[in-house]
Design a protein around this motif. Sequence first.
Motif, mmCIF file in Angstrom:
data_model
loop_
_atom_site.group_PDB
_atom_site.id
_atom_site.type_symbol
_atom_site.label_atom_id
_atom_site.label_comp_id
_atom_site.label_asym_id
_atom_site.label_seq_id
_atom_site.Cartn_x
_atom_site.Cartn_y
_atom_site.Cartn_z
ATOM 1 N N ASP A 4 0.827 -1.199 0.000
ATOM 2 C CA ASP A 4 0.000 0.000 0.000
ATOM 3 C C ASP A 4 0.866 1.256 0.000
ATOM 4 O O ASP A 4 0.491 2.286 -0.572
ATOM 5 C CB ASP A 4 -0.911 0.009 1.226
ATOM 6 N N VAL A 5 2.025 1.171 0.669
ATOM 7 C CA VAL A 5 2.929 2.318 0.719
ATOM 8 C C VAL A 5 3.433 2.654 -0.685
ATOM 9 O O VAL A 5 3.431 3.822 -1.099
ATOM 10 C CB VAL A 5 4.106 2.041 1.671
ATOM 11 N N LEU A 6 3.860 1.628 -1.427
ATOM 12 C CA LEU A 6 4.339 1.880 -2.789
ATOM 13 C C LEU A 6 3.228 2.430 -3.669
ATOM 14 O O LEU A 6 3.471 3.313 -4.499
ATOM 15 C CB LEU A 6 4.887 0.588 -3.402
ATOM 16 N N ALA A 7 2.022 1.900 -3.516
ATOM 17 C CA ALA A 7 0.898 2.391 -4.317
ATOM 18 C C ALA A 7 0.662 3.873 -4.059
ATOM 19 O O ALA A 7 0.387 4.648 -4.985
ATOM 20 C CB ALA A 7 -0.359 1.583 -3.996
ATOM 21 N N GLU A 8 0.792 4.285 -2.803
ATOM 22 C CA GLU A 8 0.610 5.695 -2.453
ATOM 23 C C GLU A 8 1.634 6.572 -3.176
ATOM 24 O O GLU A 8 1.271 7.598 -3.776
ATOM 25 C CB GLU A 8 0.760 5.859 -0.942
ATOM 26 N N TYR A 9 2.911 6.157 -3.142
ATOM 27 C CA TYR A 9 3.942 6.974 -3.769
ATOM 28 C C TYR A 9 3.837 6.933 -5.292
ATOM 29 O O TYR A 9 4.064 7.941 -5.960
ATOM 30 C CB TYR A 9 5.329 6.518 -3.318
ATOM 31 N N LEU A 25 8.195 1.752 3.836
ATOM 32 C CA LEU A 25 7.989 0.536 3.056
ATOM 33 C C LEU A 25 8.564 -0.680 3.768
ATOM 34 O O LEU A 25 7.933 -1.743 3.837
ATOM 35 C CB LEU A 25 8.624 0.714 1.677
ATOM 36 N N LEU A 26 9.764 -0.547 4.319
ATOM 37 C CA LEU A 26 10.390 -1.681 5.014
ATOM 38 C C LEU A 26 9.569 -2.096 6.229
ATOM 39 O O LEU A 26 9.410 -3.299 6.499
ATOM 40 C CB LEU A 26 11.809 -1.310 5.437
ATOM 41 N N ARG A 27 9.049 -1.133 6.967
ATOM 42 C CA ARG A 27 8.228 -1.469 8.141
ATOM 43 C C ARG A 27 6.972 -2.239 7.735
ATOM 44 O O ARG A 27 6.476 -3.092 8.479
ATOM 45 C CB ARG A 27 7.832 -0.197 8.895
ATOM 46 N N GLU A 28 6.444 -1.901 6.561
ATOM 47 C CA GLU A 28 5.252 -2.605 6.076
ATOM 48 C C GLU A 28 5.525 -4.096 5.930
ATOM 49 O O GLU A 28 4.613 -4.921 6.064
ATOM 50 C CB GLU A 28 4.821 -1.994 4.739
ATOM 51 N N TYR A 29 6.791 -4.443 5.682
ATOM 52 C CA TYR A 29 7.185 -5.854 5.536
ATOM 53 C C TYR A 29 7.949 -6.369 6.762
ATOM 54 O O TYR A 29 8.704 -7.331 6.674
ATOM 55 C CB TYR A 29 8.010 -6.027 4.253
ATOM 56 N N GLU A 209 6.863 -9.424 -4.478
ATOM 57 C CA GLU A 209 5.469 -9.010 -4.544
ATOM 58 C C GLU A 209 5.273 -7.644 -5.189
ATOM 59 O O GLU A 209 4.137 -7.269 -5.488
ATOM 60 C CB GLU A 209 4.874 -9.005 -3.129
ATOM 61 N N ASN A 210 6.375 -6.931 -5.413
ATOM 62 C CA ASN A 210 6.284 -5.579 -5.969
ATOM 63 C C ASN A 210 7.286 -5.419 -7.110
ATOM 64 O O ASN A 210 8.340 -4.797 -6.950
ATOM 65 C CB ASN A 210 6.530 -4.553 -4.861
ATOM 66 N N PRO A 211 6.979 -5.993 -8.277
ATOM 67 C CA PRO A 211 7.933 -5.984 -9.387
ATOM 68 C C PRO A 211 8.234 -4.599 -9.934
ATOM 69 O O PRO A 211 9.160 -4.447 -10.732
ATOM 70 C CB PRO A 211 7.243 -6.862 -10.447
#
Length: 238
Positions: A4-9, A25-29, A209-211
């Motif tokens: 979700d963090v990457l989608a936001e940025y 992003l790292l904390r999200e994982y 998961e985030n290519p």
Amino acid sequence: MKSDVLAEYRDRGIERLNEYEARRLLREYDIPCPDEVLLAYDEGKPGADYLDEFQAAGDPPGFPVYLKVAARDVTSVSDVGGVERVGSVTEFAPAVDRLLDRVTAGQPNGGIQGIIAAEDVSDRARELLLGSTVDPQFGAVVSLGIGGIYVEVYRDVEFRVPPIEPADVRSMLRNLRGRELLAEFRGMPAVDEDAVVDAVLSFARLIEENPEIVEADINPLMARPDGVVAADALVRID
């Protein structure tokens, strides 16, 4: 899951994350990161105002802290003088003024998103590199090696293509020429190898998961007897 963090940025048109954004992003994982506060940047804002904002934060990190400029256009903030270690409240405001003077002199067009005040996580730590790039033949490749400022000198790095299992990570660690640094060394206990394994597996899952991630680096990943902490991070997306 997709981030979700990457989608936001990505929706905001951001292709290179600054250090604070990368650690979100790292904390999200579930990759451990230092306690930190992001202080809002304004041109001409004095260091005393940043100190006020730091002290007003709900739960700011205790001293010593590292002050770092958050700037997406700067690959290495240390190279432009954008880092100061602060040991007390009285050192805080002058340190902010100094680092902003240095960075704005080298970045006349701005590009600063804030000032990060992060806890010092270097106690008993050994520095590792954890990264990923996209190979034209193999796709995403995860790298693990001896990190820090000398990473390009020693080039002590192992590579694996995801998916990665715990045995793969332990093999990467065993194959490093500097592996003895991770064992009991100069009176320091050995690093928590299980924590390193968990961080690498989480990082590999993030990449799988985030290519849209074309480059990611945690350098250094502080490996300590009581776990690991991502002390610096860079992420670039396409």
